[in-house]
Design an enzyme around this catalytic site. Sequence first.
Site, PDB file in Angstrom:
ATOM      1  N   SER A 112     -12.480  16.657  24.241  1.00  0.00           N
ATOM      2  CA  SER A 112     -12.356  15.072  24.546  1.00  0.00           C
ATOM      3  C   SER A 112     -11.675  15.288  25.729  1.00  0.00           C
ATOM      4  O   SER A 112     -10.653  14.709  25.931  1.00  0.00           O
ATOM      5  CB  SER A 112     -11.969  14.100  23.505  1.00  0.00           C
ATOM      6  OG  SER A 112     -11.974  12.843  23.963  1.00  0.00           O
TER       7      SER A 112
ATOM      8  N   CYS B  16     -22.347  12.084  28.352  1.00  0.00           N
ATOM      9  CA  CYS B  16     -21.055  12.528  27.995  1.00  0.00           C
ATOM     10  C   CYS B  16     -20.435  11.417  26.913  1.00  0.00           C
ATOM     11  O   CYS B  16     -20.589  10.251  27.003  1.00  0.00           O
ATOM     12  CB  CYS B  16     -20.014  12.353  29.174  1.00  0.00           C
ATOM     13  SG  CYS B  16     -18.334  12.667  28.813  1.00  0.00           S
TER      14      CYS B  16
END
Lengths: 307, 257
Positions: free
Chosen positions: A71, A132
């Site tokens: 992340s 994303c």
Amino acid sequence: MKVNLSVKIGKLKLNNPVMVASGTFGYAEEFKDFINLKKLGAIVTKTITLSPRRGNPPARTCETPSGMLNSIGLENPGLEAFLKDKLPFLEKLGIPIIMSIASEEDPREFIELVKRLNRYKAVSGLELNISCPNVMGQESLISQDCQATYSIVKSIRRITAKTLITKLSPNVTRISDIAKAAQEAGSDCVALINTLSGMSINAEKQSPRLAAVVGGVSGPAIRPVALKMVWEAYNKINIPIIGMGGIIDTSSALEFFIAGASAISIGTANFINPRVSVEIISGLGGYLKRKKIKDIRSLTGSLIYES
Amino acid sequence: MLQIKVKIISNKRLKGNYWHCVLSAPSLARASRPGQFLNVRVSDGLKPFLRRPFSIHNVCGGRLEILYEVVGGGTRNFSCRKSGDHLDLIGPLGKGFDYRYAQNKRVILIGGGIGVAPLLFLSRAIKSMDKLILIGARTKGQILCEKEFKNFISDVKISTDDGSRGFSGRVTDLLKNLISIEPRSKKEIQLYACGPKPMLKEVCNIAKAHNLQAQVSLEEHMGCGIGACLGCVVKTKNGLRRVCKEGPVFDAQELIW
């Protein structure tokens, strides 16, 4: 026997169909000590946004079975710094440079990015990162909605002649619908898959292993999912597909061609073996010779099965 | 930066969960500096998947040494590798310790647990005659490298959390005591530390409180180890910085805990 490895993606001529995936190769300079970068089919940069982004707080990565979670949150120096500090190195390589771009809050940022990039010949193609999973505060992805995908690709198509690649998310009900929307809007190609949404927990601490709690899974763990999505999209669209998701060697690369990919991208495997992309390029040539296949293009979608 | 396969000369248990590996790697050994690290593919298969970073413990001729603690599946795998095996390494990586100005100073090294690993290479490189190392461990059976450090440092002090040997308590408490009776001026003292996060945080606090120069070596989970993935960042006064590239050694003043 001489075999052909070159492929065409939109207007781009690639000497071979092996690219490196966005976010796993930095801006290429990080890998210059390990491989001859000029041998790559193309380089896809880490995603760039209009303004610099700090990205997500650490911890940003952790290992998961046969893969990893990340992340990062699209940390990048922003368009201006990219053009000034990163592009000159990439330009000198003489191979197609595909710039991955994303918008932050407002999809209109794409338009501004593309307008600016139209002036740069060194940017050979654009990969629209509408998938994303790590932008905090975002409720859904553009690539999770056919209409949203269509409208963003269409509006970008209107203003640029550059090769457009739309990168899709696997976190959808039916990927072929999204791929079709991208095709209808004028995308030259689709790239799939981006990471699968996931999480990991440290049971002792009863806490998430990533500060952002959730992230994107990559690596061989997701390969069967990616492969199936490439195959599904291949059966429904006519534009080329760049296949990716857990490719770590020649045989896993071949799976994607056979499922329907015209080119492939190496992602997380670059972390483990920085030379893997060039090893796969020579591995593909060897396979074609052994199988007496003259052209890699005839391997695309060559799956043999009884239905 | 090199990616090479090197031969394992030996890989042995030192004590408890602590292991010592010696590699034949002349080109890497030549290029390595104290505080830098190696990214090791501990297994040829997919388990573990990612490489594991290890600091360079020592360089001796064409040999590289790694001192490591078995803490999970990856390090357990490493401990199973036998002499004669080949190990796929990337290195040397990262920015090591800056010891250019340490030669005329009072140098205090602080190592907690497996954190002593990079300090041996450093202690050899620093030419100052006025060196002290504080080795911290949970208990006396876990004190690492006392003998090796004595080859390069005349003053070796031990602390154990349980008081079974040396100073009883945290190694940072020992450091605090020593600083409070230190006759030299603050400018003449240089600290170097490696160890668990709470220890390093405390070293940074001590350095700040007494206005001392300090460098600490951090450990983070890494994706690539070569600066590409931005996975191993830490908070600093200059924004997020990559442990694998701008680190693993940082100035105490720079870090935000």
